[in-house]
Scaffold this motif. Sequence first.
Motif, mmCIF file in Angstrom:
data_model
loop_
_atom_site.group_PDB
_atom_site.id
_atom_site.type_symbol
_atom_site.label_atom_id
_atom_site.label_comp_id
_atom_site.label_asym_id
_atom_site.label_seq_id
_atom_site.Cartn_x
_atom_site.Cartn_y
_atom_site.Cartn_z
ATOM 1 N N ALA A 13 0.831 -1.211 0.000
ATOM 2 C CA ALA A 13 0.000 0.000 0.000
ATOM 3 C C ALA A 13 0.862 1.256 0.000
ATOM 4 O O ALA A 13 0.552 2.244 -0.667
ATOM 5 C CB ALA A 13 -0.925 -0.010 1.215
ATOM 6 N N THR A 41 2.258 1.815 -3.443
ATOM 7 C CA THR A 41 1.185 2.255 -4.343
ATOM 8 C C THR A 41 0.926 3.745 -4.180
ATOM 9 O O THR A 41 0.720 4.477 -5.158
ATOM 10 C CB THR A 41 -0.099 1.455 -4.056
ATOM 11 N N HIS A 42 0.985 4.238 -2.934
ATOM 12 C CA HIS A 42 0.737 5.660 -2.683
ATOM 13 C C HIS A 42 1.887 6.537 -3.157
ATOM 14 O O HIS A 42 1.678 7.690 -3.525
ATOM 15 C CB HIS A 42 0.496 5.882 -1.184
ATOM 16 N N THR A 43 3.097 5.980 -3.154
ATOM 17 C CA THR A 43 4.239 6.803 -3.602
ATOM 18 C C THR A 43 4.301 6.938 -5.118
ATOM 19 O O THR A 43 4.983 7.831 -5.627
ATOM 20 C CB THR A 43 5.564 6.198 -3.113
#
Length: 577
Positions: A209, A212-214
Amino acid sequence: MENMCASVESSVRTQLDSISSISMNIVYSNAIKMNFREFSTTFQRDGTAPADQAASREKAMAIHDIVTAMIGAYQSASEINLYTMDGSCVEAGYWLRTTTVDLERLPWYSQTLALNGHKYITAPVVNRELPAKGENQKSQKFISLVRLFLDTDGKPEGIVEVVQDCDRIFSLSSQLESQNPDSRVFIYNSRQELVYPYVSDSSYPDYYAMITHTAAAEGQAGVLNTESSGKFLFTYQTIEGYDWTVILVRPQSAFYKSLSLFRTTFFLIGALSILVTLFICFFISKRLTAPLEKLTAATGKITISRVLDEKKVNLTSADSSIKELSLLCESIRSMYEKLRSTSQEVLLSKSEETRAKFQAAQSLINPHFLYNCLTNISVMAEENMNEDIIRMCRYLCDYFRYISSSREMIVPLKEEIFYTECYLNCMQMRFHEGFTYNMNIGEGTEQIYIPKLIIQPIVENVFKYGFQITPPWQLSISSYSENGQWYLKVEDNGGLLSEEKKEELLKLYENLDMNKEWNSLQIGNMGLKNVCLRLRLLYATEAVFQIDCSTPGRTSFIVGGPIYQSREEYYEHHPEL
């Protein structure tokens, strides 16, 4: 880190390809399909004849032999299970047995049917019936790749399950982690489930997660900032064809730890080099600047007290072999001698100037007082006051001896009061009952040194301006000391000075231009101004000159200054006099 991540991705993909190839070979093997169909037909009959049972075992053995040939002697898969759609199962590989299972209770059954022949890979599950190897011996977790048999019409005919030991699939990951203790490998399947490490540990952050956010690019290193564990360097690769994600993370501190030895060594060598250089520079500069230090010490001795000291004080020589320093030293010595002689001349001139100004101001009182006394004597002669004239002349002789002496500019208060009384006695002889005075000299103030002739101008000013009312006239002189200051108070009962006139006089005397006033000194009309000038000349900002009209019918003049108990003490604080 990128190379390690790529190696892990390649190793896992190879293992997944291997078990996927085994499942595909089984699905497309006509021999296995034929034997499996016959096994399915004979195994499920109730009351099967011995001949049919023998035929069923024979087909199972045939399937086992074919599977064994596929996986080889080293068993590229831990176990292969073939299921009929009604629950019959042939276990080949480690075990050779036939069982019956409820397919709907298997966790992968519905997903496998939905994929209609495509592969489905399970998460790691515990299987105590199969032997595990390596680090997996304790956890005994295995991953299964499952897909459907389809007949010629595309309908499900059976299910093949290829079971593989997690240690074999993730062997390179474990090896790299053991070789690099600071690095950790995390592998997520297509459903974002953590499949490695396969030992359950809830303390692992959800790195998938975070990445994915980076929005970090695949195959490139980046930085993760976790609240609990700090900063991590990371890189990740996606296993093509399986949608698995391999993530490699390493604490930022551990990454820089490899540079610590080089950094420490570099700083130690640098610090040692700097210390050696500083020592050499200090040694050289010490030898070069020794004459300058002597010269600095010599010039530091040039203080105002040494310059003004009457005893001649010579400066030490720099003793330098450098010509420029020797010339500089001689120039400073010459400057010092000139400064001494010039300063002493200036101080002597300033002292003489101050003393001359004070004596000039004091001398103005003498003829002014004489004029007033002669006028009084002439009036008394007209009235045939011969005895009073004789007494007045005696008082005048004593008083003029006092005021005509210019040796000292300060006298004890007791002496100033005595001769002031001589003057007041003369005035009392003139006005008889019309004038009275009293003295109130504070205890301990008689020996305080005050400016000479500081009271008489104030008393004369009272007779000239204060006693314009009808007699009797009263005059009071008192002295006291407070907070290191002496005070003299001359009070009359004339009460003719208004508040406006008082403020005008105080403002005038406060703003006196000393230089201008000294150049315009004259006899007459200088009583209070003369007192103010001399107080400021002697005491500067510590001088006291006040006028008090607060008591009805009374006017008080108050003068004062710092207390000195001897002439030596006064001249010590005022060397200019």
